[in-house]
Design a protein around this motif. Structure first.
Motif, PDB file in Angstrom:
ATOM      1  N   UNK A   1       0.847  -1.201   0.000  1.00  0.00           N
ATOM      2  CA  UNK A   1       0.000   0.000   0.000  1.00  0.00           C
ATOM      3  C   UNK A   1       0.882   1.252   0.000  1.00  0.00           C
ATOM      4  N   UNK A   2       1.947   1.224   0.788  1.00  0.00           N
ATOM      5  CA  UNK A   2       2.881   2.357   0.801  1.00  0.00           C
ATOM      6  C   UNK A   2       3.462   2.574  -0.594  1.00  0.00           C
ATOM      7  N   UNK A   3       3.867   1.469  -1.209  1.00  0.00           N
ATOM      8  CA  UNK A   3       4.433   1.564  -2.556  1.00  0.00           C
ATOM      9  C   UNK A   3       3.400   2.139  -3.529  1.00  0.00           C
ATOM     10  N   UNK A   4       2.162   1.666  -3.405  1.00  0.00           N
ATOM     11  CA  UNK A   4       1.096   2.126  -4.306  1.00  0.00           C
ATOM     12  C   UNK A   4       0.903   3.639  -4.183  1.00  0.00           C
ATOM     13  N   UNK A   5       0.984   4.137  -2.965  1.00  0.00           N
ATOM     14  CA  UNK A   5       0.840   5.598  -2.773  1.00  0.00           C
ATOM     15  C   UNK A   5       1.988   6.337  -3.450  1.00  0.00           C
ATOM     16  N   UNK A   6       3.197   5.753  -3.343  1.00  0.00           N
ATOM     17  CA  UNK A   6       4.362   6.405  -3.955  1.00  0.00           C
ATOM     18  C   UNK A   6       4.204   6.556  -5.459  1.00  0.00           C
ATOM     19  N   UNK A   7       3.573   5.561  -6.073  1.00  0.00           N
ATOM     20  CA  UNK A   7       3.499   5.601  -7.545  1.00  0.00           C
ATOM     21  C   UNK A   7       2.146   6.089  -8.053  1.00  0.00           C
ATOM     22  N   UNK A   8       1.272   6.469  -7.126  1.00  0.00           N
ATOM     23  CA  UNK A   8      -0.120   6.752  -7.507  1.00  0.00           C
ATOM     24  C   UNK A   8      -0.243   7.792  -8.614  1.00  0.00           C
ATOM     25  N   UNK A   9       0.654   8.777  -8.623  1.00  0.00           N
ATOM     26  CA  UNK A   9       0.490   9.866  -9.598  1.00  0.00           C
ATOM     27  C   UNK A   9       1.405   9.732 -10.802  1.00  0.00           C
ATOM     28  N   UNK A  10       2.249   8.696 -10.804  1.00  0.00           N
ATOM     29  CA  UNK A  10       3.180   8.565 -11.931  1.00  0.00           C
ATOM     30  C   UNK A  10       2.443   8.162 -13.198  1.00  0.00           C
ATOM     31  N   UNK A  11       2.731   8.877 -14.268  1.00  0.00           N
ATOM     32  CA  UNK A  11       2.173   8.540 -15.569  1.00  0.00           C
ATOM     33  C   UNK A  11       3.275   8.688 -16.600  1.00  0.00           C
ATOM     34  N   UNK A  12       3.325   7.984 -17.696  1.00  0.00           N
ATOM     35  CA  UNK A  12       2.361   6.952 -18.066  1.00  0.00           C
ATOM     36  C   UNK A  12       2.546   5.701 -17.218  1.00  0.00           C
ATOM     37  N   UNK A  13       1.483   4.894 -17.174  1.00  0.00           N
ATOM     38  CA  UNK A  13       1.564   3.660 -16.411  1.00  0.00           C
ATOM     39  C   UNK A  13       2.413   2.648 -17.172  1.00  0.00           C
TER      40      UNK A  13
END
Ligand code: NAI
Length: 697
Positions: free
Chosen positions: A186-198
């Motif tokens: 979950x912590x990792x997911x928050x870190x990458x939440x705004x990175x684009x492109x996927x």
């Protein structure tokens, strides 16, 4: 159920929940897809974590659905993977414990992957004769590089997450998470939440610097190693496509390979063996929740060839063993053999010295029954003589604690009689190990008329613990395996009478795929064993015809490898079977005395007479209820008698060959004046199945 959904702040967590290993069955796929939709629709959710409940991330396809329309029903696995890949919010797969097959392919559809150390990661499809069918061959090379991916796909073997994580340049795992996996994910997911492109695996490139040469080399190696199986080479082809074709074209290629393999007899055989192994542990009238007795201590009576090997199985599994013998010398001899066995393993690097010590520390020996009275399971492996068995079982009945399981390793004697020597026949069962008992996978569990259900359930459970394939057999002469083998050997010898040589017969059946032909095998096991059985038969069943050629061999003292001569000659210290002019002359003399003019027997006839002899006896065994299903018979032959795995066992092979064709061949053999016409009367069950256009399996 099937998939749980929760939201932790701004991260949705979708947890596969389909015990025992989160197989991707239809209901699970549907629930999972619904979870993804829900997370996408929820404006508060910025990222998604997918994981598995309990003992696995996911073990892949749900094998209970295999072959049913549900397996392919939408949303199928390919659709789920696409759903993840196209998901507008980042998806993080959190892997732990087991991530295999379709489970790994699903994870490769996620944008990111994190894993707990110790996760077993694999694409094991090749083991059931397939290539991975949901993009595994196209995506894994893109994240792990061609060589690592190819090794994993061709072998099907699991690799630990920490090993893969440490590979330079790998893109399979974004993070290795010590401690709480879900928190970390979950912590990792928050870190990458705004990175684009996927990031999508499909957009990466797979390449090999020596492309063509490498793949040609890989194909040659794999072909040599997996002679009888088409899938491994197709794995190489698919991985090669991942480096050459556009992603979508590679997917089409993989799909075509998958579907074509699905139809091959080899794939059918491997799946049959895979399910047969699981089915063997299920006994029709013994419910799966039958309580089992606890086995903490084992005793073995007799430290001979079998007693020693049997003991090693339990020591290897960490279960203490006491061996009882009649003399200290016999004990010393037996333990000496076990030590040498272990030492050879240590020498070869297969066993660590400290493991060897641990195992031997679990072993004790005794000459007194008092020392074994509180064993939970006692296995008798004394001489094959009813009088000796009687002595032992009467004594066991006197001393063993109530509830102890009393097992016999007898290979030919009547288990019901052995049980009758005790006042507790419900606790008596046969555990028929095969030699060498510490190596051979097969265990025939012989069910006496009075054997209790919980005794059977316990023995099946303990068999699993000592890594045996246990198959239940009713009581009959020879049980499943040896009873069928007798007919196979009878045919082999008739063919000698008619004009074949031992080497020709062995060569033909070995080309069919058997590990060893009947004559090489007999030389290894000892020709005197069959001789003794035949002598008994001549008295018990004089109406049955046997060729006397095997008796003549034994009368010459040619008992096999142990006497340096049998059907073949042997050089001292070597096991190579050298065709023997002496034996050939003996066979010719024998033939002449029978008045048979030798004829050339083709390989096809040799194979069919040997294999269909097994099939017909197998049909009788099924009909009599000695085996409860055809796949049990196949498991006996695959794991105990060197029957070729790619043929799936005698009954599976007969089905593939076509039972109609089997019976037609039997009719031809019955017209041969030198064969035993009665031998080839189809078993009633076989005739019935042909009449009803049905199969064994
Ligand atoms: P073996 O002759 O190597 O060993 C028998 C051992 O039992 C000897 O060490 C002997 O001293 C001991 N013994 C004899 N009477 C005893 C008694 N009253 N109390 C305690 N110990 C006693 O025989 P092997 O080959 O190990 O066979 C044992 C049993 O396993 C037999 O029932 C045989 O049919 C069965 N079996 C043998 C197979 C094989 O390939 N050798 C395969 C499967 C089963």
């Amino acid at each position: 159920m099937n998939a749980n959904y929760e939201v932790r702040g701004d991260v949705a967590v979708i947890t596969l929940n389909n015990p025992p290993v989160n197989g991707l069955g239809f209901d699970t796929r549907k629930a999972f897809a619904a979870g993804v939709d829900r997370a996408v629709d929820d404006p508060a959710v910025r990222a998604i974590v997918i994981t598995g409940a309990g003992k696995a991330f996911s073990g892949g396809a749900d094998i209970r659905e295999f072959g049913s329309p549900k397996a392919l029903a939408e949303p199928n696995l390919l659709s789920l993977i696409k759903l993840l890949e196209d998901c507008p919010k980042p998806v993080v797969a959190a892997l732990h414990s087991v991530c295999m097959g379709g489970g790994l392919e699903l994870a490769l559809g996620a944008h990111y992957r994190v894993a707990a150390p110790g996760t077993n990661i694999a694409l094991p499809e090749v083991k059931i004769g397939l290539v991975p069918g949901a993009g595994g061959t196209q995506r894994l090379p893109r994240v792990l590089g061609v060589e690592t991916a190819l090794n994993m796909i061709v072998s099907g073997e699991p690799v630990k997450s920490e090993v893969l994580f440490a590979l330079p340049g790998q893109k399979l795992l974004d993070r290795l998470i010590e401690g709480d996996l879900l928190d970390g994910a979950v912590t990792f997911a928050r870190e990458v939440a705004d990175r684009r492109p996927l990031p999508r695996v499909r957009d990466l490139k797979a390449a090999h610097p020596q492309g063509d040469a490498y793949f040609q080399f890989a194909r040659n190696t794999v072909r040599a190693m997996a002679k009888h199986f088409p899938a491994p080479v197709r794995c190489v082809d698919c991985v090669e496509q991942s480096t050459k074709a556009k992603f979508d074209d590679g997917m089409v290629y993989e799909r075509a390979a998958f579907l074509a393999l699905m139809m091959t007899p080899e794939c059918k055989a491997l799946r049959h063996a895979f399910f047969g192994e699981r089915a063997a542990s299920k006994i029709p009238d013994v419910p799966e929740d039958t309580p089992v007795r606890e086995i903490r201590k084992v005793a073995v009576i007799g430290a001979g060839t079998m007693g020693g090997g049997i003991s090693m199985n339990f020591l290897n599994a960490g279960i203490p063993v006491t061996i009882l013998e009649t003399s200290q010398e016999a004990l010393d001899r037996g333990v000496g053999v076990m030590r040498r066995n272990y030492e050879a393993q240590v020498k070869k690097g297969k066993l660590k010295p400290e493991q060897y010590e641990q195992r031997m520390a679990l072993l004790s020996t005794t000459l007194a029954y008092d020392d074994i009275r509180d064993a939970d399971l006692v296995i008798e492996a004394v001489f094959e003589d009813m009088g000796v068995k009687e002595q032992v079982f009467r004594r066991l009945d006197e001393v063993m604690k109530p509830g102890a399981i009393l097992a016999s390793n007898t290979s030919t004697l009547d288990l019901n009689r052995i049980a009758s020597f005790t006042k507790r026949p419900q606790d008596v069962v046969g555990m028929h190990f095969f030699s060498p008992a510490n190596v051979m996978k097969l265990l025939e569990v012989v069910r006496g008329d009075k054997t209790a259900k919980d005794v059977l359930a316990t023995v099946m459970a303990i068999a699993k613990k000592i890594r045996k394939t246990a198959v239940v057999s009713g009581v009959c002469d020879g049980f499943i395996g040896n009873r069928m083998l007798e007919q196979y050997i009878r045919q082999a010898m008739f063919m000698l009478d008619e004009g074949a040589t031992p080497a020709q017969i062995d060569k033909a059946i070995e080309a069919f795929g058997f590990a060893m032909g009947p004559f090489r095998m007999s030389d290894l096991a000892g020709n005197d064993i069959g001789w003794a059985i035949r002598k008994r038969r001549y008295v018990e069943k004089p109406e049955i015809r046997y060729s006397r050629v095997g008796d003549r061999l034994c009368e010459m003292g040619r008992f096999g490898q142990k006497t340096g001569a049998g059907w073949y000659d042997y050089q001292p210290g070597k096991r190579d079977a050298i065709p023997s002019p002496v034996v050939e002359k003996m066979i010719e003399d024998h033939r002449r005395e029978l008045g048979i003019a030798p004829r050339a027997i083709g390989d096809e006839e040799i194979v069919q007479r040997l294999v269909f002899a097994l099939v017909n006896e197998g049909a009788k065994i099924l009909e009599e209820g000695i085996a409860s299903k055809a796949s049990d018979i196949d498991m006996v032959y695959l794991t105990g008698y060197g029957f070729p795995l790619h043929r799936g066992g005698p009954m599976c092979y007969a089905d593939t060959f076509g039972l109609f064709n089997v019976v037609q061949a039997m009719k031809r053999f019955a017209r041969n004046p030198h064969d035993d016409a009665g031998f080839w009367t189809p078993a009633p069950l076989l005739a019935k199945l042909v009449a009803e256009s049905r199969t064994f399996t």
